[in-house]
Design a protein around this motif. Structure first.
Motif, mmCIF file in Angstrom:
data_model
loop_
_atom_site.group_PDB
_atom_site.id
_atom_site.type_symbol
_atom_site.label_atom_id
_atom_site.label_comp_id
_atom_site.label_asym_id
_atom_site.label_seq_id
_atom_site.Cartn_x
_atom_site.Cartn_y
_atom_site.Cartn_z
ATOM 1 N N LYS A 1 0.889 -1.154 -0.100
ATOM 2 C CA LYS A 1 0.151 0.037 0.030
ATOM 3 C C LYS A 1 0.904 1.299 0.063
ATOM 4 O O LYS A 1 1.699 1.416 0.710
ATOM 5 C CB LYS A 1 -0.919 -0.004 1.175
ATOM 6 C CG LYS A 1 -1.997 -1.298 1.270
ATOM 7 C CD LYS A 1 -2.638 -0.930 2.832
ATOM 8 C CE LYS A 1 -3.429 -2.357 2.695
ATOM 9 N NZ LYS A 1 -4.157 -2.410 4.105
ATOM 10 N N GLY A 2 0.523 2.072 -0.847
ATOM 11 C CA GLY A 2 1.238 3.255 -0.851
ATOM 12 C C GLY A 2 2.649 3.186 -1.603
ATOM 13 O O GLY A 2 3.606 4.159 -1.618
ATOM 14 N N GLN B 1 6.290 -0.145 7.730
ATOM 15 C CA GLN B 1 5.333 0.765 7.215
ATOM 16 C C GLN B 1 4.858 1.862 8.332
ATOM 17 O O GLN B 1 3.699 1.748 8.407
ATOM 18 C CB GLN B 1 4.185 -0.372 6.966
ATOM 19 C CG GLN B 1 4.561 -1.193 5.780
ATOM 20 C CD GLN B 1 4.415 -0.299 4.448
ATOM 21 O OE1 GLN B 1 5.682 -0.021 4.039
ATOM 22 N NE2 GLN B 1 3.588 -0.169 3.888
ATOM 23 N N SER C 1 -1.067 -7.611 5.842
ATOM 24 C CA SER C 1 -2.089 -6.655 5.710
ATOM 25 C C SER C 1 -1.696 -5.587 5.024
ATOM 26 O O SER C 1 -2.368 -4.651 4.207
ATOM 27 C CB SER C 1 -2.810 -6.183 6.806
ATOM 28 O OG SER C 1 -1.639 -5.578 7.735
ATOM 29 N N ASP C 2 -0.205 -5.190 4.493
ATOM 30 C CA ASP C 2 0.172 -3.827 3.953
ATOM 31 C C ASP C 2 0.308 -4.288 2.387
ATOM 32 O O ASP C 2 0.712 -3.563 1.776
ATOM 33 C CB ASP C 2 1.715 -3.661 4.437
ATOM 34 C CG ASP C 2 1.787 -3.621 6.030
ATOM 35 O OD1 ASP C 2 0.897 -2.804 6.382
ATOM 36 O OD2 ASP C 2 2.497 -4.064 6.837
ATOM 37 N N ILE D 1 -0.819 -4.956 -1.130
ATOM 38 C CA ILE D 1 -2.113 -4.598 -2.117
ATOM 39 C C ILE D 1 -1.953 -5.439 -3.250
ATOM 40 O O ILE D 1 -3.245 -5.655 -3.980
ATOM 41 C CB ILE D 1 -2.330 -3.156 -2.631
ATOM 42 C CG1 ILE D 1 -0.790 -2.605 -3.276
ATOM 43 C CG2 ILE D 1 -2.544 -2.232 -1.231
ATOM 44 C CD1 ILE D 1 -1.309 -1.052 -3.816
ATOM 45 N N ASP D 2 -0.932 -6.119 -3.723
ATOM 46 C CA ASP D 2 -1.042 -6.948 -4.933
ATOM 47 C C ASP D 2 -0.034 -8.041 -4.707
ATOM 48 O O ASP D 2 1.435 -7.642 -4.282
ATOM 49 C CB ASP D 2 -0.686 -5.893 -5.992
ATOM 50 C CG ASP D 2 -1.010 -6.707 -7.474
ATOM 51 O OD1 ASP D 2 -1.568 -7.819 -7.458
ATOM 52 O OD2 ASP D 2 -0.752 -6.106 -8.472
#
Length: 97
Positions: A14-15, A39, A72-73, A75-76
Motif C-alpha cells: 500500500k502506498g 510501514q 495486511s500491507d 495490495i498486490d
C-alpha cells in the motif's frame, strides 16, 4: 491468515511504487535495527512482522533498503514464490510462531 507467502514472492505494498521480493518470514525487528524500513510504525522493544523484503529486481543492496511489513500491507501479489513439500512442512512451523 493461515499461510504466509513463500520466499521469492514479489509484492506491491500500500502506498508503494516499488515492488519487493520476500526473503524472510516472521521477522522480529528491534528498536536497535534503525536501517530496516517499516510501514510507518514506531518500533518500541520488539515488533513481529510477517515478512522482510528487498527491492525487486535489485535484491539486497544494504540494510537501509530492507523492508519489514505485514500481510495486511500488501495490495498486490505480482508473483508467488516456489512451493514444494519442504515449504509445506515449514508452513506448519510458521503457524506455531
Amino acid at each position: 491468515m493461515e499461510t504466509l507467502l513463500p520466499n521469492g514472492t514479489i509484492v506491491l505494498l500500500k502506498g508503494g511504487n516499488k515492488r519487493l521480493m520476500i526473503y524472510g518470514r516472521k521477522q522480529l525487528v528491534t528498536g536497535e535495527e534503525e536501517d530496516i524500513q517499516t510501514q510507518g510504525e514506531e518500533i518500541s522493544e520488539q515488533t513481529m512482522y510477517d515478512y522482510i523484503g528487498v527491492p525487486y529486481p535489485e535484491g539486497y543492496i544494504s540494510q537501509e533498503y530492507t523492508y519489514a511489513f505485514s500481510h495486511s500491507d500488501i495490495i498486490d501479489i505480482i508473483f508467488r514464490g516456489y512451493e514444494d513439500q519442504e515449504e509445506e512442512e515449514f508452513q506448519k512451523i510458521l503457524r506455531q510462531v
